[in-house]
Design a protein around this motif. Sequence first.
Motif, mmCIF file in Angstrom:
data_model
loop_
_atom_site.group_PDB
_atom_site.id
_atom_site.type_symbol
_atom_site.label_atom_id
_atom_site.label_comp_id
_atom_site.label_asym_id
_atom_site.label_seq_id
_atom_site.Cartn_x
_atom_site.Cartn_y
_atom_site.Cartn_z
ATOM 1 N N ASP A 150 0.830 -1.210 0.000
ATOM 2 C CA ASP A 150 0.000 0.000 0.000
ATOM 3 C C ASP A 150 0.866 1.262 0.000
ATOM 4 O OD1 ASP A 150 1.020 -0.046 2.543
ATOM 5 O OD2 ASP A 150 -0.910 0.141 3.580
ATOM 6 N N SER A 151 2.141 1.090 -0.360
ATOM 7 C CA SER A 151 3.058 2.225 -0.428
ATOM 8 C C SER A 151 3.208 2.697 -1.875
ATOM 9 C CB SER A 151 4.438 1.839 0.126
ATOM 10 O OG SER A 151 5.397 2.837 -0.171
ATOM 11 N N ASP A 152 2.747 3.904 -2.148
ATOM 12 C CA ASP A 152 2.892 4.463 -3.495
ATOM 13 C C ASP A 152 4.364 4.635 -3.856
ATOM 14 O OD1 ASP A 152 0.153 4.588 -3.791
ATOM 15 O OD2 ASP A 152 0.004 6.676 -3.139
ATOM 16 N N ASP A 153 5.176 5.013 -2.870
ATOM 17 C CA ASP A 153 6.613 5.201 -3.114
ATOM 18 C C ASP A 153 7.248 3.891 -3.577
ATOM 19 O OD1 ASP A 153 6.669 7.909 -2.356
ATOM 20 O OD2 ASP A 153 6.823 7.376 -0.242
ATOM 21 N N PHE A 154 6.927 2.817 -2.888
ATOM 22 C CA PHE A 154 7.478 1.507 -3.227
ATOM 23 C C PHE A 154 7.020 1.075 -4.614
ATOM 24 C CE2 PHE A 154 7.076 -3.246 -2.931
ATOM 25 C CZ PHE A 154 8.432 -3.520 -2.955
ATOM 26 N N GLN A 155 5.753 1.242 -4.896
ATOM 27 C CA GLN A 155 5.223 0.861 -6.204
ATOM 28 C C GLN A 155 5.872 1.667 -7.323
ATOM 29 O OE1 GLN A 155 0.979 1.301 -5.730
ATOM 30 N NE2 GLN A 155 0.742 -0.731 -4.830
ATOM 31 N N ASN A 156 6.133 2.940 -7.064
ATOM 32 C CA ASN A 156 6.787 3.786 -8.070
ATOM 33 C C ASN A 156 8.226 3.340 -8.321
ATOM 34 O OD1 ASN A 156 4.521 5.381 -8.431
ATOM 35 N ND2 ASN A 156 5.145 6.899 -6.905
ATOM 36 N N ILE A 157 8.905 2.930 -7.254
ATOM 37 C CA ILE A 157 10.283 2.442 -7.392
ATOM 38 C C ILE A 157 10.303 1.197 -8.277
ATOM 39 C CG2 ILE A 157 12.210 1.354 -6.147
ATOM 40 C CD1 ILE A 157 11.497 3.242 -3.776
ATOM 41 N N ILE A 158 9.386 0.269 -8.011
ATOM 42 C CA ILE A 158 9.334 -0.965 -8.800
ATOM 43 C C ILE A 158 8.973 -0.667 -10.251
ATOM 44 C CG2 ILE A 158 8.298 -3.249 -9.031
ATOM 45 C CD1 ILE A 158 10.085 -2.764 -6.537
ATOM 46 N N SER A 159 8.033 0.234 -10.461
ATOM 47 C CA SER A 159 7.635 0.587 -11.830
ATOM 48 C C SER A 159 8.819 1.140 -12.616
ATOM 49 C CB SER A 159 6.499 1.622 -11.798
ATOM 50 O OG SER A 159 5.331 1.059 -11.236
ATOM 51 N N THR A 160 9.648 1.932 -11.953
ATOM 52 C CA THR A 160 10.844 2.479 -12.603
ATOM 53 C C THR A 160 11.828 1.366 -12.945
ATOM 54 O OG1 THR A 160 10.619 4.571 -11.400
ATOM 55 C CG2 THR A 160 12.784 4.076 -12.339
ATOM 56 N N LEU A 161 12.022 0.442 -12.006
ATOM 57 C CA LEU A 161 12.965 -0.658 -12.214
ATOM 58 C C LEU A 161 12.473 -1.643 -13.271
ATOM 59 C CD1 LEU A 161 13.941 -1.291 -8.483
ATOM 60 C CD2 LEU A 161 15.415 -0.346 -10.273
ATOM 61 N N GLU A 162 11.172 -1.737 -13.439
ATOM 62 C CA GLU A 162 10.629 -2.609 -14.483
ATOM 63 C C GLU A 162 11.108 -2.150 -15.860
ATOM 64 O OE1 GLU A 162 6.429 -2.480 -14.068
ATOM 65 O OE2 GLU A 162 6.413 -3.531 -12.152
ATOM 66 N N GLN A 163 11.228 -0.851 -16.024
ATOM 67 C CA GLN A 163 11.652 -0.292 -17.305
ATOM 68 C C GLN A 163 13.163 -0.358 -17.488
ATOM 69 O OE1 GLN A 163 9.291 0.518 -19.526
ATOM 70 N NE2 GLN A 163 7.876 -0.157 -17.927
ATOM 71 N N ASP A 164 13.892 -0.139 -16.400
ATOM 72 C CA ASP A 164 15.357 -0.168 -16.462
ATOM 73 C C ASP A 164 15.893 -0.764 -15.170
ATOM 74 O OD1 ASP A 164 18.042 0.172 -16.848
ATOM 75 O OD2 ASP A 164 18.018 2.364 -16.826
ATOM 76 N N GLY A 165 16.297 -2.021 -15.237
ATOM 77 C CA GLY A 165 16.780 -2.713 -14.045
ATOM 78 C C GLY A 165 18.246 -2.487 -13.754
#
Length: 210
Positions: A150-165
């Motif tokens: 339920d952390s927007d910050d965490f979800q945003n971090i993962i979304s960024t890493l999905e594009q560039d790991g």
Amino acid sequence: MPQMIRSRIALVAFLLITVFGHSQSGVNCLSVDSSGLYSKAFNSFEKDLFAHYKFGNDSIKTYRTFLAEVASLSLDLRKLPSNNSIQLARTFKKKSSDPNSIWVKLSDYENQEATKKASPYTNPSKKGEEEILIFNYRGGLIQCLKNNSDSDDFQNIISTLEQDGNVSTSLIAQRIYYIPDKKIKAAEIKKFIAFDIYYSILMVIEKAFG
């Protein structure tokens, strides 16, 4: 009578929301691995952390100290990992070629986004040099952690890493560090720290332990 019906509807709606919310937060993402390896690895990670930092049951202080040391490149890797965690890292490394591995070759990860035809010259590796392994941010485990957080910050971090790991572990630790206390103590984020940060580091240095 209508008021009683409305009250019952409201009660049922409340119960459904409560049950649904509980089931979402109660998901154990490590169960995607039926062998129990993920659970063993997470338990070993936490045991190492609490034994090393000695902050008692203060999980927030323990995790934040670990993240701060990773971010500042001051982590004492001679003392922190237990032999058990090193062996688990080696197991993960051996299994990295499995279809369901939570680590993948960086070249394969990048090629998933490539639109050009694959060639022997795409992300070439030097002879005798090990392929760089990264956490599979598009895999089942991380997507489970992301979707149940339920952390927007965490979800945003993962979304960024999905594009560039291809992001340094220290930078990831820095971004996780700034997630508020109320959110950082969640199981999903702790498990992410265990695998993407701790075991990713151990997989790189495990040879130094003989």
